[in-house]
Scaffold this motif. Sequence first.
Motif, PDB file in Angstrom:
ATOM      1  N   GLN A   2       0.710  -1.158  -0.056  1.00  0.00           N
ATOM      2  CA  GLN A   2      -0.103   0.006   0.050  1.00  0.00           C
ATOM      3  C   GLN A   2       1.110   1.155  -0.050  1.00  0.00           C
ATOM      4  O   GLN A   2       1.797   1.201   0.625  1.00  0.00           O
ATOM      5  N   ASP A  20       3.906  -2.746   3.990  1.00  0.00           N
ATOM      6  CA  ASP A  20       3.630  -4.077   3.586  1.00  0.00           C
ATOM      7  C   ASP A  20       2.630  -4.394   4.696  1.00  0.00           C
ATOM      8  O   ASP A  20       3.132  -4.509   5.962  1.00  0.00           O
ATOM      9  N   GLN A  22       0.751  -6.797   5.661  1.00  0.00           N
ATOM     10  CA  GLN A  22       0.719  -8.125   6.174  1.00  0.00           C
ATOM     11  C   GLN A  22       1.737  -8.219   7.178  1.00  0.00           C
ATOM     12  O   GLN A  22       1.851  -8.624   8.141  1.00  0.00           O
ATOM     13  N   ASP A 154       6.539  -5.860  -5.183  1.00  0.00           N
ATOM     14  CA  ASP A 154       6.198  -7.083  -4.395  1.00  0.00           C
ATOM     15  C   ASP A 154       5.414  -8.219  -5.648  1.00  0.00           C
ATOM     16  O   ASP A 154       5.411  -7.748  -6.726  1.00  0.00           O
ATOM     17  N   LYS A 155       4.488  -8.933  -5.123  1.00  0.00           N
ATOM     18  CA  LYS A 155       4.026  -9.975  -5.843  1.00  0.00           C
ATOM     19  C   LYS A 155       2.843  -9.291  -6.817  1.00  0.00           C
ATOM     20  O   LYS A 155       2.345  -9.961  -7.718  1.00  0.00           O
ATOM     21  N   GLU A 156       2.253  -8.207  -6.206  1.00  0.00           N
ATOM     22  CA  GLU A 156       1.383  -7.655  -7.027  1.00  0.00           C
ATOM     23  C   GLU A 156       1.297  -6.581  -8.110  1.00  0.00           C
ATOM     24  O   GLU A 156       0.818  -6.453  -8.644  1.00  0.00           O
ATOM     25  N   LYS A 157       2.507  -5.580  -7.488  1.00  0.00           N
ATOM     26  CA  LYS A 157       2.644  -4.501  -8.358  1.00  0.00           C
ATOM     27  C   LYS A 157       4.015  -3.911  -8.299  1.00  0.00           C
ATOM     28  O   LYS A 157       4.856  -4.464  -7.528  1.00  0.00           O
ATOM     29  N   THR A 158       4.363  -2.938  -9.169  1.00  0.00           N
ATOM     30  CA  THR A 158       5.825  -1.997  -9.225  1.00  0.00           C
ATOM     31  C   THR A 158       5.392  -0.761  -9.044  1.00  0.00           C
ATOM     32  O   THR A 158       4.565  -0.191  -9.992  1.00  0.00           O
TER      33      THR A 158
END
Length: 290
Positions: A2, A20, A22, A154-158
């Motif tokens: 985020q 992060d 999480q 991360d695994k979702e975006k840049t």
Amino acid sequence: MQVHSFLHSDTETYTHVLADVQQQVCAIIDPVLDFDSKSGRTGTNSVDEVIAFVNEHGWELLYIIETHAHADHLSAAIHVKEKLGGKLVIGQHITEVQKIFKQIFNFDTSFRTDASQFDILTDDGETLALGDITITAMYVPGHTRADMAYMAVDKEKTVVFVGDTLFAPDVGTARCDFPGGDATTLYHSIKKLLALPEDTIMYLCHDYPSQGRKHCPTTTVAAQKLGNIHVKNGINEAEFVQMRERRDATLEMPRLIIPSVQVNIDAGHFPKPEDNGTRYLKIPINVLGQ
């Protein structure tokens, strides 16, 4: 991942919180100290909102990242560190900027130009771990000799925090007329950023919106390539350098450059109090600007 962005309205500067959620860890990029140039008074109301936001979410602050030694606002890094901890990060070429401005301000031998005021010095390609986010430093000089962008993946975006290399497409690019700046160098730094995937979100350090547009903290690589008024597709190096140098010759010095640079090259520290308990900043006469 985020990212939450906070606009400092007086200087039109964005402070970003990268988290992060999480792992419950975060970084703060380019925190701003309130400063009234008329009275010389400082304040923390704006950055305290950022600090409260981090505390409300229960995140641990790992890094306070400065994209460069800013000339338009004073860093609030010291206040943030006192309240939240975290390590202060800047590009390793800050030593060059320290040496330039040590001469301009005629600082005595107690001023260190080895960047030991900072906790972590990054070089091009080096990484920082923020939970499951990898932050990669990108050396993008030109505005100053020490500018860094920071790409977070991360695994979702840049996303990438571009500092002062680029602004929104309708605003253009950073000036290059400060000591140590260079338009040709900036052009190549921008091309490095624009080589990222077109859907990469760029988080801006400033936004100076044209009439009718609201402030916005983000743009994309695709939007920059399509519409940046200074460096969109089709504008070559020679054209950019000619435009940048002509434009820079017409610009006034930033309102807060004199206090900002003195404080920011010292990691946000003010000079030590003199024997009356007051801290003082210096004003070089007939040195900066035209």
